[in-house]
Write a protein that holds these residues in place. Structure first.
Motif, PDB file in Angstrom:
ATOM      1  N   PRO A 337     -15.296 -14.763  19.094  1.00  0.00           N
ATOM      2  CA  PRO A 337     -14.027 -15.659  19.439  1.00  0.00           C
ATOM      3  C   PRO A 337     -13.076 -16.236  18.394  1.00  0.00           C
ATOM      4  O   PRO A 337     -13.433 -17.118  17.566  1.00  0.00           O
ATOM      5  CB  PRO A 337     -14.782 -17.018  20.196  1.00  0.00           C
ATOM      6  CG  PRO A 337     -16.020 -16.488  20.871  1.00  0.00           C
ATOM      7  CD  PRO A 337     -16.456 -15.462  19.887  1.00  0.00           C
ATOM      8  N   MET A 338     -11.837 -16.156  18.536  1.00  0.00           N
ATOM      9  CA  MET A 338     -10.582 -16.468  17.829  1.00  0.00           C
ATOM     10  C   MET A 338      -9.903 -17.450  18.166  1.00  0.00           C
ATOM     11  O   MET A 338      -9.365 -17.471  19.432  1.00  0.00           O
ATOM     12  CB  MET A 338      -9.949 -15.127  17.436  1.00  0.00           C
ATOM     13  CG  MET A 338     -10.685 -14.297  16.418  1.00  0.00           C
ATOM     14  SD  MET A 338     -10.677 -14.876  14.568  1.00  0.00           S
ATOM     15  CE  MET A 338      -9.055 -14.407  13.894  1.00  0.00           C
ATOM     16  N   PRO A 339      -9.552 -18.585  17.610  1.00  0.00           N
ATOM     17  CA  PRO A 339      -8.645 -19.551  17.958  1.00  0.00           C
ATOM     18  C   PRO A 339      -7.202 -19.188  18.148  1.00  0.00           C
ATOM     19  O   PRO A 339      -6.883 -18.147  17.620  1.00  0.00           O
ATOM     20  CB  PRO A 339      -8.573 -20.474  17.066  1.00  0.00           C
ATOM     21  CG  PRO A 339      -8.932 -19.821  15.946  1.00  0.00           C
ATOM     22  CD  PRO A 339      -9.792 -18.700  16.297  1.00  0.00           C
ATOM     23  N   PRO A 340      -6.306 -19.969  18.824  1.00  0.00           N
ATOM     24  CA  PRO A 340      -4.808 -19.433  18.964  1.00  0.00           C
ATOM     25  C   PRO A 340      -4.425 -19.816  17.422  1.00  0.00           C
ATOM     26  O   PRO A 340      -4.854 -20.764  16.661  1.00  0.00           O
ATOM     27  CB  PRO A 340      -4.164 -20.242  19.901  1.00  0.00           C
ATOM     28  CG  PRO A 340      -5.363 -21.574  20.017  1.00  0.00           C
ATOM     29  CD  PRO A 340      -6.410 -20.835  19.722  1.00  0.00           C
ATOM     30  N   ARG A 341      -3.146 -19.329  16.999  1.00  0.00           N
ATOM     31  CA  ARG A 341      -2.502 -19.650  15.679  1.00  0.00           C
ATOM     32  C   ARG A 341      -2.401 -21.366  15.587  1.00  0.00           C
ATOM     33  O   ARG A 341      -2.498 -21.826  14.443  1.00  0.00           O
ATOM     34  CB  ARG A 341      -1.239 -19.116  15.577  1.00  0.00           C
ATOM     35  CG  ARG A 341      -0.364 -19.186  14.442  1.00  0.00           C
ATOM     36  CD  ARG A 341       0.706 -18.239  14.270  1.00  0.00           C
ATOM     37  NE  ARG A 341       1.426 -18.501  12.896  1.00  0.00           N
ATOM     38  CZ  ARG A 341       2.214 -17.804  12.320  1.00  0.00           C
ATOM     39  NH1 ARG A 341       2.368 -16.599  12.952  1.00  0.00           N
ATOM     40  NH2 ARG A 341       2.837 -17.973  11.192  1.00  0.00           N
TER      41      ARG A 341
END
Length: 384
Positions: A337-341
């Motif tokens: 899982p990658m966060p938004p910028r």
């Protein structure tokens, strides 16, 4: 620094011991031998066991890896193994690349020539780097820590000393997984000496400041936090074990090569952009080379324990903190899982954010060309 040349030379008796243990393997049963739902597929592990026992040749892999320019350096009482590949170009930039778990320095094997000599691979020589790839303490051929406290935060200090001893007063940093944490800590702790940091993973322990007087969590950010919690409940048991009781796990993995292989290979399948077929991305020889490196290193307790150290020293920030050096992020679609910028920009000076078309957690192995191109593009305006 006590710099010495290094060549891999695993003792013959260690190789013979591995073969004996493989021949004495006792495999478990499974409800469905084909499926990966409960962990590593029994069918796949049987094939891996057969290949490792009967066809895999460590000496062939050893000879290939020994073509890389390897060294040992004494840093703060620890022997640190690293690759040092000088760049070919008018003004190469120093760049330290840091691997993660369950990877090793071998992760960077394909990107090293692309970054050190871009002109030889269709690039511009102005984008050349002097490449340094250290092995984390307790990984590969780096000595294990002698006591507690050696997490990503402390490793950043070791890498700073290594790079300075090599003559690089200012340099860039890049990494994924634990390597992303080390790169972020380098930028945070030593901003005057870090030209910029490029990462292909946002460290799981990263938490920006939240609360009164600060921007509220956005809908996108909350979706990310919910995804992290769901992923941890579904896939995070390995991290909980390594982050709390690494020593107990180390007994089993130090004694059973097939147990170790199952623990590692399951992650290469689950975290990569392989569509469920791990060998579509990582040939069996490549998987077994990674596993063998952990086996021959005999430092599994240390390679697990760094999770505990990172949990004890998370990448959390005070309300007024900002990390000054430029940050670049390559976001691969099959990454954890990658966060938004916006979540990252609450603390970091994000100058480049690239949504990559394909690839997963092991970007340097899965998509070396794409990763190298993004690294070059990020650091290009920072040169000079």
């Amino acid at each position: 620094m006590n710099l010495r040349d290094f060549k891999i030379d695993i003792p013959g008796e260690d190789i013979e011991d591995l073969i004996r243990r493989l021949r004495a393997t006792r495999l478990p049963a499974a409800l469905d031998a084909q499926k990966w739902d409960d962990g590593a597929s029994l069918h796949f592990i049987r094939r891996l066991h057969d290949h490792w026992s009967n066809r895999f040749d460590w000496r062939t892999q050893e000879a290939r890896l020994n073509r890389l320019p390897q060294y040992l350096a004494r840093i703060d009482g620890l022997d640190i193994h690293f690759i040092h590949q000088p760049g070919t170009g008018p003004a190469p930039m120093p760049l330290v690349l840091t691997h993660g778990w369950p990877g090793s320095f071998i992760e960077m094997e394909r990107v090293i020539p692309l970054l050190a000599d871009p002109a030889a691979h269709g690039g511009d020589p102005i984008d050349a780097f002097h490449i340094v790839v250290p092995s984390l303490p307790g990984f590969g051929f780096s000595a294990p820590p002698k006591g507690p406290g050696i997490g990503a935060r402390h490793v950043a200090q070791l890498w700073l000393k290594l790079m300075n001893e090599l003559g690089y007063e200012r340099f860039g940093a890049q990494g994924g997984d634990i390597g992303a944490s080390v790169s972020a800590w380098l930028a945070r702790r030593f901003p005057a000496q870090i030209i910029g940091a490029h990462i292909n993973y946002i460290p799981g322990s990263y938490r920006p400041p939240l609360g009164p007087g600060l921007p509220p969590v956005t809908t996108q950010e909350q979706t990310y936090l919910d995804a992290v919690a769901a992923w941890a409940g579904r896939e995070g048991a390995y991290a909980a074990q390594q982050g709390t009781k690494p020593q107990t796990l180390a007994y089993a993995m130090t004694d059973s090569p097939i147990g170790l292989a199952a623990w590692i290979v399951e992650k290469f399948r689950a975290w990569s952009d392989c569509g469920g077929d791990v060998e579509r991305v990582f040939p069996m020889e490549e998987l077994l080379t990674q596993v063998s490196l952990y086996w021959f290193g005999r430092m599994l307790d240390a390679s697990f324990r760094i999770y505990k150290e990172n949990w004890l020293q998370p990448l959390t920030f005070e309300a007024s903190e900002r990390v000054v050096p430029a940050l670049g992020v390559a976001a691969f679609p099959r990454e954890l899982p990658m966060p938004p910028r916006s979540w990252v920009e609450r603390v970091f000076n994000v100058q480049r954010w690239t949504a990559m078309p394909r690839g997963g957690h092991f970007a340097a192995m899965e998509q070396p060309q794409a990763l190298a191109q993004d690294i070059r593009a990020f650091f290009r305006p920072l040169r000079g």
